[in-house]
Design a protein around this motif. Structure first.
Motif, PDB file in Angstrom:
ATOM      1  N   SER A 147       3.458  48.739 -24.046  1.00 58.78           N
ATOM      2  CA  SER A 147       4.325  50.089 -24.572  1.00 58.78           C
ATOM      3  C   SER A 147       3.882  50.776 -23.759  1.00 58.78           C
ATOM      4  CB  SER A 147       4.407  50.206 -25.922  1.00 58.78           C
ATOM      5  OG  SER A 147       2.947  50.544 -25.884  1.00 58.78           O
ATOM      6  N   ALA A 148       4.589  52.435 -24.204  1.00 59.44           N
ATOM      7  CA  ALA A 148       3.644  53.405 -22.956  1.00 59.44           C
ATOM      8  C   ALA A 148       2.887  53.848 -24.063  1.00 59.44           C
ATOM      9  CB  ALA A 148       5.281  54.585 -23.304  1.00 59.44           C
ATOM     10  N   SER A 149       2.418  54.052 -25.166  1.00 59.26           N
ATOM     11  CA  SER A 149       1.584  54.358 -26.056  1.00 59.26           C
ATOM     12  C   SER A 149       0.321  53.725 -25.690  1.00 59.26           C
ATOM     13  CB  SER A 149       1.556  54.098 -27.451  1.00 59.26           C
ATOM     14  OG  SER A 149       1.872  52.728 -27.917  1.00 59.26           O
ATOM     15  N   CYS A 152      -2.629  55.641 -21.500  1.00 63.50           N
ATOM     16  CA  CYS A 152      -3.748  57.105 -21.913  1.00 63.50           C
ATOM     17  C   CYS A 152      -4.104  57.819 -20.620  1.00 63.50           C
ATOM     18  CB  CYS A 152      -4.753  56.558 -22.412  1.00 63.50           C
ATOM     19  SG  CYS A 152      -4.760  55.727 -24.007  1.00 63.50           S
ATOM     20  N   TRP A 164       0.127  67.711 -20.087  1.00 61.14           N
ATOM     21  CA  TRP A 164       0.955  67.161 -21.862  1.00 61.14           C
ATOM     22  C   TRP A 164       2.036  67.202 -21.438  1.00 61.14           C
ATOM     23  CZ3 TRP A 164      -1.071  65.419 -25.714  1.00 61.14           C
ATOM     24  CH2 TRP A 164      -0.415  65.330 -26.836  1.00 61.14           C
ATOM     25  N   GLU A 168       3.968  63.857 -23.240  1.00 63.89           N
ATOM     26  CA  GLU A 168       4.527  63.748 -24.527  1.00 63.89           C
ATOM     27  C   GLU A 168       6.027  63.433 -23.951  1.00 63.89           C
ATOM     28  OE1 GLU A 168       4.646  68.142 -25.837  1.00 63.89           O
ATOM     29  OE2 GLU A 168       3.851  67.384 -28.032  1.00 63.89           O
ATOM     30  N   GLU A 169       6.602  63.620 -22.770  1.00 59.45           N
ATOM     31  CA  GLU A 169       7.697  62.862 -22.422  1.00 59.45           C
ATOM     32  C   GLU A 169       7.733  61.776 -22.316  1.00 59.45           C
ATOM     33  OE1 GLU A 169      11.854  62.964 -18.936  1.00 59.45           O
ATOM     34  OE2 GLU A 169       9.662  64.729 -19.079  1.00 59.45           O
ATOM     35  N   PHE A 170       6.845  60.484 -22.473  1.00 56.49           N
ATOM     36  CA  PHE A 170       7.113  59.959 -22.080  1.00 56.49           C
ATOM     37  C   PHE A 170       6.000  58.854 -22.732  1.00 56.49           C
ATOM     38  CE2 PHE A 170       7.846  61.465 -17.506  1.00 56.49           C
ATOM     39  CZ  PHE A 170       9.552  60.371 -17.241  1.00 56.49           C
ATOM     40  N   ASP A 171       5.161  59.588 -24.521  1.00 60.74           N
ATOM     41  CA  ASP A 171       4.737  59.292 -25.657  1.00 60.74           C
ATOM     42  C   ASP A 171       3.643  57.739 -24.664  1.00 60.74           C
ATOM     43  OD1 ASP A 171       5.369  59.028 -28.272  1.00 60.74           O
ATOM     44  OD2 ASP A 171       6.049  56.895 -27.763  1.00 60.74           O
ATOM     45  N   PHE A 172       3.496  58.726 -23.913  1.00 58.31           N
ATOM     46  CA  PHE A 172       1.582  58.202 -23.426  1.00 58.31           C
ATOM     47  C   PHE A 172       0.657  58.921 -24.471  1.00 58.31           C
ATOM     48  CE2 PHE A 172       2.878  58.324 -19.009  1.00 58.31           C
ATOM     49  CZ  PHE A 172       2.932  57.214 -18.644  1.00 58.31           C
ATOM     50  N   SER A 173       0.019  58.350 -24.010  1.00 58.64           N
ATOM     51  CA  SER A 173      -1.793  58.096 -25.387  1.00 58.64           C
ATOM     52  C   SER A 173      -2.572  59.122 -24.067  1.00 58.64           C
ATOM     53  CB  SER A 173      -2.662  57.501 -25.729  1.00 58.64           C
ATOM     54  OG  SER A 173      -1.639  56.735 -26.614  1.00 58.64           O
ATOM     55  N   ARG A 198      -3.715  61.983 -30.808  1.00 55.16           N
ATOM     56  CA  ARG A 198      -2.784  61.404 -30.039  1.00 55.16           C
ATOM     57  C   ARG A 198      -4.320  60.310 -29.155  1.00 55.16           C
ATOM     58  NH1 ARG A 198       2.668  62.938 -28.117  1.00 55.16           N
ATOM     59  NH2 ARG A 198       3.193  61.483 -26.858  1.00 55.16           N
TER      60      ARG A 198
END
Length: 263
Positions: A147-149, A152, A164, A168-173, A198
């Protein structure tokens, strides 16, 4: 193990030996181990399948997770599409290699090239850098099975707001490296307020004699207090608090520095 408002971690280079002896040494002392993996023509520390199997067994026995630091020589924001593809390919190999490990995060650096100072970029170059990162992010996530999250982005020596929008766009942590904030003079309180929610991982280390990645004994005590207080108030699962240091002496004195926060 002492109780903190975080999951205590450190690097896989505390004693002067390979990854597996380090994990044996650290098991029972920490809850997460950052695997710093290298692969080059001259040197590689990538674990064999047999070592991976033992790391899995040690994790189950000692309730450990691993934060996997993706290679440092990847340049996801490079202007050359071939270089971006090569960089993503290196990341994919590490992701596949560590597939079976119980992981807390993949830590990644957003960089443009070896020796390239993003602070010197014009506004146009910053936008192009972010666009290149977005292109790499698509390739990275495509078919990687994570998962993108789990990925990091770490703050480095340039303002984090440059990258940033991609996070945000790719839902990274986020990997919030407080040692870097203090070393490069960024406002730690502001970064905690903006990015801690985040963050999956924090990197903690002190500065002495003009160098970072030293014992926590050398971190500004006010900054350390600020971080621990913020973690006490944070919602959700406890975050990983990685002592990003590389010697036994620094590890032991860092743990001693944390004594006042244990319960």
């Amino acid at each position: 193990m002492k109780k903190y408002p975080f999951r205590l971690g450190t690097s896989s280079y505390i004693i002067p030996d390979d990854i597996l002896p380090n994990v044996h040494y650290l098991a029972g002392k920490v809850q997460d181990i950052e695997l710093v993996l290298f692969e080059s023509d001259e040197f590689s520390n990538l674990p064999t399948p047999e070592v991976i199997a033992e790391l899995v067994a040690l994790a189950a026995e000692h309730d450990l997770t691993y934060s996997v630091h993706l290679p440092l020589d990847v340049y996801l924001g490079n202007d050359d599409p071939g270089e971006r593809e090569r960089s993503v390919g290196k990341c994919h190999r590490i992701i596949e290699l560590t597939r079976e490990l119980p992981k807390s995060a993949f830590v990644m650096h957003f960089e443009a090239g070896k020796g390239v100072d993003i602070n010197e970029f014009s506004d146009e170059e910053r936008l192009r850098f972010a666009g290149n990162l977005a292109d790499s992010a698509k390739m990275l996530l495509d078919g990687c099975g994570e998962s993108a999250s789990m990925f990091c982005a770490e703050n480095l020596n340039y303002p984090f707001e440059i990258v940033w929008p991609v996070v945000e766009e790719f839902d990274f942590s986020v990997t919030l490296d407080v040692g870097h904030l203090e070393f490069y003079g960024f406002p730690t309180a502001d970064y905690l307020r903006r990015y801690l929610s985040r963050a999956r991982v924090l990197h903690m280390h002190g500065t002495t004699e003009g160098r970072d990645h030293n014992s926590l004994a050398y971190m500004n005590p006010k900054a350390l207090d600020l971080v621990v207080e913020a973690l006490r108030k944070a919602d959700g699962e406890p975050k990983v608090f990685t002592l990003e240091i590389f010697s036994e002496a620094d590890f032991l004195s860092s743990v001693e520095t944390l004594e006042r926060f244990s319960s």
